[in-house]
Scaffold this motif. Structure first.
Motif, PDB file in Angstrom:
ATOM      1  N   THR A  20       9.977 136.385 -60.322  1.00 32.84           N
ATOM      2  CA  THR A  20      11.164 135.553 -60.105  1.00 32.84           C
ATOM      3  C   THR A  20      10.934 134.079 -60.369  1.00 32.84           C
ATOM      4  N   GLU A  21       9.675 133.671 -60.486  1.00 37.08           N
ATOM      5  CA  GLU A  21       9.365 132.273 -60.818  1.00 37.08           C
ATOM      6  C   GLU A  21       8.102 132.257 -61.669  1.00 37.08           C
ATOM      7  N   ASP A  22       7.990 131.249 -62.506  1.00 42.25           N
ATOM      8  CA  ASP A  22       6.829 131.151 -63.393  1.00 42.25           C
ATOM      9  C   ASP A  22       5.535 131.136 -62.571  1.00 42.25           C
ATOM     10  N   ALA A  23       4.557 131.900 -63.042  1.00 43.25           N
ATOM     11  CA  ALA A  23       3.252 131.975 -62.363  1.00 43.25           C
ATOM     12  C   ALA A  23       2.340 130.919 -62.944  1.00 43.25           C
ATOM     13  N   VAL A  24       2.262 129.803 -62.259  1.00 46.35           N
ATOM     14  CA  VAL A  24       1.444 128.690 -62.713  1.00 46.35           C
ATOM     15  C   VAL A  24       0.124 128.749 -61.959  1.00 46.35           C
ATOM     16  N   GLY A  25      -0.952 128.687 -62.695  1.00 43.13           N
ATOM     17  CA  GLY A  25      -2.265 128.735 -62.073  1.00 43.13           C
ATOM     18  C   GLY A  25      -3.041 127.480 -62.342  1.00 43.13           C
ATOM     19  N   SER A  26      -3.930 127.168 -61.424  1.00 40.95           N
ATOM     20  CA  SER A  26      -4.857 126.050 -61.589  1.00 40.95           C
ATOM     21  C   SER A  26      -6.252 126.579 -61.307  1.00 40.95           C
ATOM     22  N   ALA A  27      -7.235 125.752 -61.569  1.00 40.93           N
ATOM     23  CA  ALA A  27      -8.609 126.181 -61.322  1.00 40.93           C
ATOM     24  C   ALA A  27      -8.814 126.526 -59.852  1.00 40.93           C
ATOM     25  N   ALA A  28      -8.063 125.885 -58.952  1.00 37.73           N
ATOM     26  CA  ALA A  28      -8.223 126.132 -57.517  1.00 37.73           C
ATOM     27  C   ALA A  28      -7.561 127.439 -57.087  1.00 37.73           C
ATOM     28  N   THR A  29      -6.446 127.830 -57.730  1.00 38.67           N
ATOM     29  CA  THR A  29      -5.707 129.014 -57.287  1.00 38.67           C
ATOM     30  C   THR A  29      -6.014 130.249 -58.110  1.00 38.67           C
ATOM     31  N   GLU A  30      -6.587 130.073 -59.284  1.00 43.05           N
ATOM     32  CA  GLU A  30      -6.846 131.205 -60.174  1.00 43.05           C
ATOM     33  C   GLU A  30      -8.126 131.924 -59.791  1.00 43.05           C
ATOM     34  N   SER A  31      -8.078 133.246 -59.802  1.00 42.34           N
ATOM     35  CA  SER A  31      -9.282 134.022 -59.536  1.00 42.34           C
ATOM     36  C   SER A  31     -10.071 134.159 -60.835  1.00 42.34           C
ATOM     37  N   ALA A  32     -11.244 134.757 -60.746  1.00 43.47           N
ATOM     38  CA  ALA A  32     -12.090 134.947 -61.924  1.00 43.47           C
ATOM     39  C   ALA A  32     -11.396 135.817 -62.971  1.00 43.47           C
ATOM     40  N   SER A  33     -10.487 136.700 -62.523  1.00 47.62           N
ATOM     41  CA  SER A  33      -9.786 137.578 -63.456  1.00 47.62           C
ATOM     42  C   SER A  33      -8.557 136.919 -64.067  1.00 47.62           C
ATOM     43  N   GLY A  34      -8.254 135.679 -63.657  1.00 49.74           N
ATOM     44  CA  GLY A  34      -7.097 134.977 -64.201  1.00 49.74           C
ATOM     45  C   GLY A  34      -5.795 135.318 -63.495  1.00 49.74           C
ATOM     46  N   LEU A  35      -5.875 135.963 -62.340  1.00 48.06           N
ATOM     47  CA  LEU A  35      -4.683 136.354 -61.599  1.00 48.06           C
ATOM     48  C   LEU A  35      -4.319 135.296 -60.563  1.00 48.06           C
ATOM     49  N   VAL A  36      -3.021 135.092 -60.391  1.00 50.75           N
ATOM     50  CA  VAL A  36      -2.501 134.180 -59.373  1.00 50.75           C
ATOM     51  C   VAL A  36      -1.394 134.898 -58.608  1.00 50.75           C
ATOM     52  N   TRP A  37      -1.013 134.359 -57.463  1.00 54.44           N
ATOM     53  CA  TRP A  37       0.081 134.924 -56.690  1.00 54.44           C
ATOM     54  C   TRP A  37       1.402 134.399 -57.216  1.00 54.44           C
ATOM     55  N   ALA A  38       2.378 135.294 -57.349  1.00 52.72           N
ATOM     56  CA  ALA A  38       3.717 134.907 -57.800  1.00 52.72           C
ATOM     57  C   ALA A  38       4.747 135.717 -57.028  1.00 52.72           C
ATOM     58  N   LYS A  39       5.932 135.154 -56.908  1.00 46.71           N
ATOM     59  CA  LYS A  39       7.015 135.837 -56.210  1.00 46.71           C
ATOM     60  C   LYS A  39       7.632 136.871 -57.147  1.00 46.71           C
ATOM     61  N   VAL A  40       7.823 138.096 -56.629  1.00 49.50           N
ATOM     62  CA  VAL A  40       8.407 139.182 -57.423  1.00 49.50           C
ATOM     63  C   VAL A  40       9.559 139.808 -56.647  1.00 49.50           C
ATOM     64  N   ARG A  41      10.428 140.493 -57.385  1.00 53.31           N
ATOM     65  CA  ARG A  41      11.584 141.186 -56.797  1.00 53.31           C
ATOM     66  C   ARG A  41      11.582 142.611 -57.322  1.00 53.31           C
ATOM     67  N   TRP A  42      11.893 143.575 -56.454  1.00 54.29           N
ATOM     68  CA  TRP A  42      11.962 144.970 -56.862  1.00 54.29           C
ATOM     69  C   TRP A  42      13.002 145.690 -56.016  1.00 54.29           C
ATOM     70  N   THR A  43      13.380 146.850 -56.479  1.00 49.48           N
ATOM     71  CA  THR A  43      14.330 147.688 -55.756  1.00 49.48           C
ATOM     72  C   THR A  43      13.580 148.903 -55.222  1.00 49.48           C
ATOM     73  N   ALA A  44      13.708 149.134 -53.922  1.00 52.41           N
ATOM     74  CA  ALA A  44      13.038 150.266 -53.276  1.00 52.41           C
ATOM     75  C   ALA A  44      13.742 151.561 -53.664  1.00 52.41           C
TER      76      ALA A  44
END
Length: 162
Positions: free
Chosen positions: A42-66
């Motif tokens: 739901t929003e752009d996943a912007v990463g920085s050296a502080a928030t990015e893991s070694a795999s290049g993954l960051v936390w982002a807000k997502v939306r789904w339907t159960a």
């Protein structure tokens, strides 16, 4: 001492096997009940050296339907730079809450074996330590008896009978 060693072996083996079976059964339930669901970032996943893991993954807000049709939002790990609207796969439980991806059957076997060994060794440590304590106490008692006997016999050691 034999009883202590029997307890060490039996408690370690049985506890380890029971724990491994329980862990594997729990992971199988997760595999059966958790489902992958298509979600959208739901929003752009912007990463920085502080928030990015070694795999290049960051936390982002997502939306789904159960599965019941209700809309949910939450945080999921996505690659840095993922734009809003990008579809991603998330895993949910029966209530539609986000969960981690369940372990595969081989991962479950490895995890359950490692946990079983750890718990088995820990369970075996209890009678092992108890046996060592009893052995130490018996050894001290035997040495005290030896000292008493030596105190009684020692002074007569060098005498000859006439």
């Amino acid at each position: 001492m034999l009883a202590a060693w029997v307890l060490v072996v039996l408690s370690g083996v049985f506890t380890g096997l029971l724990t491994a079976r329980t862990v594997e059964r729990g992971l199988a339930v997760e595999r059966a009940q958790w489902r992958s669901v298509a979600a959208q970032v739901t929003e752009d996943a912007v990463g920085s050296a502080a928030t990015e893991s070694a795999s290049g993954l960051v936390w982002a807000k997502v939306r789904w339907t159960a599965p019941d049709g209700s809309a949910h939002t939450g945080q999921a790990r996505v690659y840095a730079g993922t734009e809003a609207g990008t579809p991603v796969t998330v895993w949910t439980d029966r209530q539609g809450r986000l969960v981690t991806k369940p372990a595969t059957a081989s991962q479950a076997q490895t995890r359950s074996a490692m946990v079983g060994v750890l718990v088995g060794v820990s369970a075996a440590a209890v009678p092992f330590v108890g046996g060592r304590l009893v052995r130490g106490r018996l050894e001290r008692h035997r040495m005290d008896q030896w000292d008493q006997e030596w105190a009684r016999i020692g002074p007569r050691w060098g005498r000859t009978t006439s």
